[in-house]
Scaffold this active site. Structure first.
Site, PDB file in Angstrom:
ATOM      1  N   TYR A 252      65.952 -26.551  51.698  1.00 37.95           N
ATOM      2  CA  TYR A 252      66.462 -26.810  50.349  1.00 37.95           C
ATOM      3  C   TYR A 252      67.974 -27.025  50.411  1.00 37.95           C
ATOM      4  CZ  TYR A 252      68.284 -25.747  45.720  1.00 37.95           C
ATOM      5  OH  TYR A 252      68.971 -25.805  44.539  1.00 37.95           O
TER       6      TYR A 252
HETATM    7  O1  LIG Z   1      72.281 -20.513  43.589  1.00 40.40           O
HETATM    8  C1  LIG Z   1      71.562 -21.208  44.258  1.00 40.40           C
HETATM    9  O2  LIG Z   1      72.041 -22.010  45.025  1.00 40.40           O
HETATM   10  C2  LIG Z   1      70.082 -21.078  44.174  1.00 40.40           C
HETATM   11  O3  LIG Z   1      69.766 -19.966  43.362  1.00 40.40           O
HETATM   12  C3  LIG Z   1      68.407 -19.634  43.331  1.00 40.40           C
HETATM   13  O4  LIG Z   1      68.043 -19.184  44.619  1.00 40.40           O
HETATM   14  P1  LIG Z   1      68.156 -17.629  44.919  1.00 40.40           P
HETATM   15  O5  LIG Z   1      69.565 -17.165  44.855  1.00 40.40           O
HETATM   16  O6  LIG Z   1      67.415 -17.402  46.182  1.00 40.40           O
HETATM   17  O7  LIG Z   1      67.403 -16.974  43.657  1.00 40.40           O
HETATM   18  P2  LIG Z   1      66.052 -16.158  43.574  1.00 40.40           P
HETATM   19  O8  LIG Z   1      64.955 -16.855  44.219  1.00 40.40           O
HETATM   20  O9  LIG Z   1      65.875 -15.794  42.155  1.00 40.40           O
HETATM   21  O10 LIG Z   1      66.384 -14.847  44.416  1.00 40.40           O
HETATM   22  C4  LIG Z   1      67.383 -13.952  43.975  1.00 40.40           C
HETATM   23  C5  LIG Z   1      67.534 -12.847  44.970  1.00 40.40           C
HETATM   24  O11 LIG Z   1      66.354 -12.059  44.993  1.00 40.40           O
HETATM   25  C6  LIG Z   1      65.909 -11.881  46.327  1.00 40.40           C
HETATM   26  N1  LIG Z   1      64.428 -11.776  46.277  1.00 40.40           N
HETATM   27  C7  LIG Z   1      63.678 -12.833  45.938  1.00 40.40           C
HETATM   28  C8  LIG Z   1      62.326 -12.723  45.869  1.00 40.40           C
HETATM   29  C9  LIG Z   1      61.708 -11.521  46.142  1.00 40.40           C
HETATM   30  O12 LIG Z   1      60.466 -11.362  46.086  1.00 40.40           O
HETATM   31  N2  LIG Z   1      62.483 -10.457  46.470  1.00 40.40           N
HETATM   32  C10 LIG Z   1      63.846 -10.549  46.555  1.00 40.40           C
HETATM   33  O13 LIG Z   1      64.527  -9.549  46.869  1.00 40.40           O
HETATM   34  C11 LIG Z   1      66.417 -13.084  47.077  1.00 40.40           C
HETATM   35  O14 LIG Z   1      66.565 -12.776  48.446  1.00 40.40           O
HETATM   36  C12 LIG Z   1      67.748 -13.302  46.392  1.00 40.40           C
HETATM   37  O15 LIG Z   1      68.728 -12.519  46.990  1.00 40.40           O
HETATM   38  C13 LIG Z   1      67.564 -20.826  42.924  1.00 40.40           C
HETATM   39  O16 LIG Z   1      66.186 -20.555  43.080  1.00 40.40           O
HETATM   40  C14 LIG Z   1      67.918 -22.082  43.654  1.00 40.40           C
HETATM   41  O17 LIG Z   1      67.238 -23.163  43.083  1.00 40.40           O
HETATM   42  C15 LIG Z   1      69.407 -22.269  43.549  1.00 40.40           C
HETATM   43  O18 LIG Z   1      69.846 -23.423  44.123  1.00 40.40           O
END
Ligand SMILES: O=C(O)[C@H]1O[C@H](OP(=O)(O)OP(=O)(O)OC[C@H]2O[C@@H](n3ccc(=O)[nH]c3=O)[C@H](O)[C@@H]2O)[C@H](O)[C@@H](O)[C@@H]1O
Length: 447
Positions: A252
């Site tokens: 991504y």
């Molecule tokens: O800022 C960005 O660039 C990105 O932010 C999000 O990606 P992400 O930060 O991974 O957001 P989430 O998927 O909501 O995860 C948030 C946090 O929760 C954590 N997480 C996620 C899923 C889970 O089951 N458990 C968990 O601890 C992830 O590691 C992460 O640290 C968006 O999904 C992307 O589309 C975007 O581009």
């Protein structure tokens, strides 16, 4: 004496046989003539069909430059009903304020797209949406956002970014001043399941859009969504636009980084004014169900366990969670300060603006803290399952330095995570019709 043969009977019989012979002959001639006619008509119909298809569908090897010059009289009927469809497109994209913009918002059925479309429309800009309403997450939520936009006279054309023909048609109908390009295949972890969808949307789709934009006259200015994920394995904190972004941790992130390079190329060759915005984990009402804050809320309410990631060295994972209204202000600030593109009809006339900005909250919060805020808002304890972060493309930490966006268009995030999540939870329980003590508590304490 034998009676003479009845000559009249013989003559009549011969005559009948002759007549029937002539009838058969005529019938055969008629049959062969009608089958010839049928054959010719079929041939003609086939030729007409081949002609129409050649006119409306470019060969596979064709490039979109060719498609651009492929205007024809059928296209308006192909895309939703000719004159009536064009009227809707024009009505939606016509500004209602002096010097208002006419903005094509791609991904208008999405989270950030729908919020930006509404904000632009409310201040008097013309907005036309584009969305393919794919099923990466529940399309009914996208349809509900579409209905909301329709109440504000915003029309979303249902089509894919890769549909060069439709995009060309849209630019024929509307002289867009800006494109706010937010359509994308989002999600970090899903890229391991369906890598091709990222290539289709974030690379091929983006290029298709730029191909159309560069050939238009006048060219629009473009503002588009990159991602904080481009910082990848970068260890300098907080993340600044001057830091290296050549170590993406997920496909991504790699496709978003590719988008930034592609933007450079189109700016350099064709004079397109392009601004990329690196969003940092955007959340809020009408958000994306694939994001952690959203499905944590859902799972906690349903009594299901949630998984919280930790780093390999048992540290907490953290994100610079950014509230949607701050992001919308950032997008509008970028649009308002975007200079005009300098090319026309595919030719660059002068150097054009090329920018990249972080849009974050400048205040990272651990996922553990995120969960405890949600627990408090819901009045429900989560069943937490803490594990080491699998190798799934996630990075341990994000933190935005937004001084560049502040300097150039006054970007200043104003919503802390607890306040933003309160608004999200309020929306969530209203949208999904959840009646519980959650609602009462939120009603009594919210603005
Ligand atoms: O800022 C960005 O660039 C990105 O932010 C999000 O990606 P992400 O930060 O991974 O957001 P989430 O998927 O909501 O995860 C948030 C946090 O929760 C954590 N997480 C996620 C899923 C889970 O089951 N458990 C968990 O601890 C992830 O590691 C992460 O640290 C968006 O999904 C992307 O589309 C975007 O581009």
């Amino acid at each position: 004496m034998a009676s003479p043969p009845d000559m009249s009977k013989t003559t009549t019989g011969k005559l009948e046989r002759y007549n029937s012979y002539i009838r058969r002959l005529n019938h055969t001639k008629f049959l062969s003539a009608s089958s010839k006619l049928l054959f010719r008509l079929t041939l003609l119909a086939a030729l007409i069909l081949i002609f129409f298809f050649t006119l409306n569908y470019p060969p596979l090897s064709d490039n979109s430059h060719h498609v651009l010059h492929h205007h024809n009289f059928l296209s308006s009927t192909f895309y939703g009903g000719g004159a009536a469809w064009e009227k809707k497109v024009r009505h939606s994209s016509t500004p209602r304020r002096p010097n208002g913009f006419s903005v094509l918002v791609t991904g208008a059925g999405g989270f950030v797209g729908s919020h930006c479309a509404l904000a632009l429309k409310k201040r008097g800009d013309g907005v036309l949406g584009l969305d393919n309403f794919n099923s990466y997450y529940d399309p009914s939520l996208k349809r509900a956002r579409q209905a909301l936009l329709a109440q504000h006279q915003i029309f979303i054309v249902e089509a894919d970014l890769n549909d060069a023909h439709l995009l060309t048609k849209l630019f024929d109908v509307v002289p867009f001043t800006h494109i706010l390009h937010l359509a994308a295949q989002a999600g970090v972890r899903y890229a391991m399941k369906n890598p091709q969808s990222y290539v289709n949307s974030n690379i091929a789709g983006f290029i298709n859009l730029l191909e159309i934009a560069k050939a238009t006259n006048p060219q629009p200015s473009i503002v588009w969504a990159s991602s904080s994920s481009v910082y990848g394995l970068n260890t300098q904190n907080p993340f600044s636009e001057s830091h290296g972004t050549d170590q993406p941790a997920s496909l991504y992130a790699a496709t978003k980084k590719a988008g930034e390079e592609i933007a450079h190329t189109y700016n350099h060759i064709y004079g397109l004014s392009i601004t990329g915005l690196r969003f940092f984990t955007v959340y809020g009402p009408w958000g994306r169900p694939d994001m952690a804050y959203f499905f944590f809320t859902k799972d906690i309410l349903q009594g299901k366990p949630i998984t919280i990631y930790q780093t390999a060295d048992d540290k907490e994972v953290a994100r610079d969670f950014t509230y949607i209204d701050d992001i919308v202000r950032g997008c509008i600030g970028a649009l308002d300060t975007a200079e005009k593109s300098t090319g026309s009809g595919g030719k660059k006339k002068a150097p054009a603006q090329l920018r990249i900005y972080n849009l974050g909250n400048t205040s990272p919060v651990s996922v553990g803290k995120l969960v405890s805020i949600i627990e408090n808002l819901l009045n429900v304890k989560a069943k937490k399952h803490v594990i080491k972060m699998p190798r799934n493309g996630d990075v341990p930490y994000t933190h935005a330095n937004v001084s560049l966006a502040y300097k150039d268009f006054g970007y200043k995030p104003t919503t802390d995570l607890a306040s933003g999540l309160r608004k999200f939870v309020k929306w969530y329980i209203g949208y999904y019709g959840i009646e519980s003590k959650v609602k009462k508590e939120n009603d009594s304490s919210d603005d």
